[in-house]
Design an enzyme around this catalytic site. Structure first.
Site, PDB file in Angstrom:
ATOM      1  N   ASP A 263      10.829  27.438  33.293  1.00  0.00           N
ATOM      2  CA  ASP A 263      10.829  26.827  31.970  1.00  0.00           C
ATOM      3  C   ASP A 263       9.384  26.429  31.625  1.00  0.00           C
ATOM      4  O   ASP A 263       8.475  26.467  32.461  1.00  0.00           O
ATOM      5  CB  ASP A 263      11.787  25.635  31.903  1.00  0.00           C
ATOM      6  CG  ASP A 263      12.243  25.361  30.469  1.00  0.00           C
ATOM      7  OD1 ASP A 263      11.572  25.827  29.526  1.00  0.00           O
ATOM      8  OD2 ASP A 263      13.255  24.659  30.272  1.00  0.00           O
TER       9      ASP A 263
HETATM   10  C1  NOJ Z   1      11.838  24.536  26.919  1.00  0.00           C
HETATM   11  C2  NOJ Z   1      13.319  24.565  26.926  1.00  0.00           C
HETATM   12  O1  NOJ Z   1      13.822  23.735  27.942  1.00  0.00           O
HETATM   13  C3  NOJ Z   1      13.935  25.947  27.085  1.00  0.00           C
HETATM   14  O2  NOJ Z   1      15.288  25.857  26.805  1.00  0.00           O
HETATM   15  C4  NOJ Z   1      13.261  26.938  26.203  1.00  0.00           C
HETATM   16  O3  NOJ Z   1      13.847  28.215  26.377  1.00  0.00           O
HETATM   17  C5  NOJ Z   1      11.782  26.973  26.474  1.00  0.00           C
HETATM   18  N1  NOJ Z   1      11.219  25.651  26.231  1.00  0.00           N
HETATM   19  C6  NOJ Z   1      11.048  27.991  25.624  1.00  0.00           C
HETATM   20  O4  NOJ Z   1      11.035  27.603  24.314  1.00  0.00           O
END
Ligand code: NOJ
Length: 729
Positions: A263
């Site tokens: 993430d």
């Molecule tokens: C953080 C988020 O937790 C996740 O769900 C997301 O896909 C990513 N950012 C990318 O935007």
């Protein structure tokens, strides 16, 4: 490309090129890049402008032309002309928004869910997206956690079914106008302590396997080729560094051979968790755990060379990850066509087209849950002269839901617009009455005066729709709430308005279950719209005026108070169950009770009313003995005993009375959505096999117990309509 060609390509790459493949950055690194000056956004993560020529992937590149231009320029500069992978969060639509996933799950409609994801994939792929970061299948049992809005709710079976449907819709066998799917957030991200986003998760391995893992596994089985570890730690170990779950379970037990992407910035957060001393250590730990791509940090890129020289990681580990990334690019056909389906003209004619809007509207209609309808107040008759639309969401366009990708408020149909279009001759009196803000700094006497002004309008109308609830930006990532009540000014407004007119119904908006215990007794009817997407107001109009009957069933329990959280139907009895969960301070002390509140929820999982009534016959079984190789068919006749045609989600639960460990009081095993005309009845059947009865028992063995079970068929998780059967071994 053939595998041999990919191997050859891999063998020709320099170390820097390989490490670039393992790194994902924001698309604006390229769009904003100014040349040789290391002050652009890349500098923040330690990259130099030349490094940007080597990256493997970007996120957040919006628009077909942007994606095409970026890809073209990038490939020209890349030493081996390897295309970028373009990834994006397509959560509940790309531009046309359907309801937030927690709402859509209330449709209990796999086909509809798949169709919505298919539509989103088409819009996204025409705009140049290759992979979506979805579906999110984190089981959510705590309404304080704002990200429950992105999930399919509290139940394992519902999550598996809805999550798989989304994957099928996105990937659609890799055909035309599809995107690949990255399931997230692996794992148990939905169980943070105190409901606070990013917080630590403490779970037994049994609960992890029984409840939290199956949704991810189902999504992978349905065709997701990517998975994203969650931000949280489990058992004190940040997930991005959790070798037991990422390697032993995901790779070795499940045999997952797709790609793992971290993430956003999660590599750095391993250090902030206090689980690694330096970024170099992070690069080592994650390499050993087989995380392939790093999102928005450059730990791998910056430190792997030294780690290799020091013998702390191997070239084989790097090659394995690079090969996975190349394989996924190849699977998408990017080496042959790096732009894939990006096509501005086609995008313009498909995006927000009538077919997209109609589907979004159907989804919003089927997601809405009728929580209360005393004296059949809803639907309203269309013959009224004056309607009062009161509340902060009466004319608000910010109801499409958070995390809306390219969705725009201005393209969303408000409740006012929906009703005005349907009933142009009805006079509509509109007054927001108060703001939707969570924290209120307006003096009480001003709030009261505003509410009284709105109540006066309510009084002079034939009927009232009070549009209240939670604004779209108050759920979603980072938006945990400690109080899930309506904000003070909305409670004051409800109290004043609802008593002024006996024909006042509440249209509730939100991205999570809310504590509406204050206003529920005052409201004769409550329809929960969730955050319904682009066509929300049009769907609300059709529901309120009876063009369609509500059929949504709650995907997540509504508590009576935030103090009951986490609350979910599939709990265990405890050794001290309360005699009557609906009585506060149940008479027998030393039971698992609250002194000041019933233990039962306000509305249980699976609950939802219709404009008609359904009668369920007792459950019948074709045999009451199940053998290991056999099946049992459980059936009930469901009859529409009211006056309108409506859909009903018939739910099938099983209870295992005695296990080697304590078992839930009930578990959803299957459901079917049927449509019945007035007076019509259908026999609805469900099949049970021994496999359906397996669970993670004592010593973490996965199996079933010979013994007694109850098979329930009913309209919600409160059903007591069951027949008993035995499993013999
Ligand atoms: C953080 C988020 O937790 C996740 O769900 C997301 O896909 C990513 N950012 C990318 O935007």
């Amino acid at each position: 490309m053939t595998n041999e060609q990919l191997e050859k390509l891999l063998s020709e790459l320099s170390l820097e090129e390989k490490l670039g493949q393992l790194t994902q950055v924001e698309a604006n690194f390229y769009l904003e890049h100014t040349g040789s000056d290391v002050t652009g956004p890349e500098a923040n993560i330690g990259l130099a402008p030349d490094d940007l020529k080597l990256m493997g992937s970007v996120l957040n590149c919006v628009g077909a032309d942007n994606c095409i231009q970026l890809q073209k320029a990038f490939m020209e500069n890349h030493p081996h002309h390897i295309p970028l992978l373009i990834m994006q969060d397509v959560i509940h639509g790309y531009r046309t928004q359907y309801p937030v996933p927690l709402g859509l799950a209330c449709s209990f409609n796999d086909d509809l869910t798949e169709a919505c994801a298919r539509m989103a994939a088409k819009e996204a792929s025409l705009e140049g997206v290759h992979v979506t970061f979805g579906p999110m299948v984190d089981i959510s049992r705590d309404a304080r956690w704002g990200r429950c809005m992105e999930s399919c709710g509290e139940d394992v079976t519902l999550t598996k079914r809805m999550g798989s449907a989304m994957v099928r819709g996105f990937v659609h066998d890799g055909g035309e106008n599809t995107v690949a799917s990255c399931v997230k957030h692996f794992c148990a991200y939905g169980a943070p302590e105190a409901g606070r986003d990013y917080n630590n998760v403490e779970l037994s391995e049994r609960t992890l396997r029984q409840t939290y893992l199956p949704g991810y596994k189902a999504a992978l089985d349905a065709g997701a080729r990517w998975i994203m570890p969650s931000f949280n730690s489990i058992g004190h170990l940040p997930m991005t560094a959790n070798g037991y779950i990422l390697k032993d379970i995901l790779r070795d037990e499940w045999g997952f051979d797709g790609a793992i992407i971290s993430d956003y910035n999660a590599y750095r957060e391993i250090q902030w968790h206090g689980a690694a001393e330096s970024m170099k250590d992070v690069a080592e730990i994650t390499r050993h755990n087989g995380v392939d791509m790093e999102m928005m940090s450059a730990t791998t890129f910056l430190h792997s060379k030294e780690l290799l020289e020091e013998g702390r990681i191997t070239m084989e580990e790097i090659n394995t990850s690079v090969m996975r990334i190349l394989q996924e690019k190849n699977r998408l056909g990017l080496f042959e066509n790096p732009y894939r389906f990006a096509d501005k003209t086609a995008a313009e004619s498909y995006i927000l087209s009538t077919s997209c809007r109609e589907l979004a509207q159907q989804a919003a209609e089927e997601s809405a849950v009728l929580l209360k309808n005393e004296g059949a107040l809803l639907p309203f008759g269309k013959d009224m002269k004056k309607l009062a639309l009161i509340g902060p969401f009466a004319a608000e366009k910010g109801i499409k839901g958070a995390w809306a990708c390219a969705g725009r408020d201005e393209e969303t149909v408000s409740v006012y617009e929906g009703i005005k279009t349907m009933l142009p001759d009805v006079e509509i009196l509109v007054d927001a009455g108060c703001s939707y803000n969570l924290l209120n700094d307006t003096p009480i006497d001003v709030l009261t005066a505003n509410a009284e002004r709105a109540a006066a309008l309510a009084k002079e109308a034939d009927a009232v729709l009070l549009c209240i609830g939670e604004y779209q930006d108050y759920s979603g990532e980072g938006n945990s709430r400690c109080e899930i009540r309506l904000p003070l000014q909305q409670r004051i407004l409800a109290e004043k308005v609802l008593k002024e007119n006996p024909n006042a119904a509440v249209l509730l908006f939100g991205g999570r279950p809310q504590d509406i215990t204050d206003i529920e007794p005052m409201a004769r009817a409550i329809l929960y719209m969730w955050q319904p997407g682009t066509m929300g107001g049009a769907a609300a109009a059709r529901l309120v005026f009876g063009e369609v009957a509500p059929s949504g069933k709650l995907s997540m329990t509504f508590p009576r108070s935030v103090g009951q959280e986490p609350i979910y139907y599939a709990h265990q009895t405890t050794g001290r169950p309360v005699a009557d969960p609906n009585i506060p301070g149940a008479p027998f002390p030393y039971t698992s009770r609250y002194l000041d509140m019933p233990t039962s929820p306000l509305y249980a999982f699976g609950y939802g009313l219709s404009y008609t009534t359904f009668e369920y016959s007792p459950v019948t079984l074709d045999t009451d003995t199940l053998t290991v190789d056999g099946t049992i068919t459980a059936s009930a006749t469901v009859k529409n005993t009211g006056n309108v045609t409506a859909k009903e989600s018939v739910q099938f639960y099983v209870r295992d009375l005695i296990g080697t460990v304590a078992r839930p009081v009930k578990e959803l095993k299957d459901f079917k959505k049927i449509t019945l005309a007035p007076g019509e009845e259908i026999v609805v059947s469900f099949t049970i096999t021994e496999e359906d009865l397996r669970y993670w028992g004592k010593d973490l063995t996965y199996g079933s117990d010979a013994g007694t079970f109850h098979a329930f068929i009913g309209p919600d998780s409160n059903t007591q309509n069951y027949a008993e059967f035995k499993l013999v071994k």
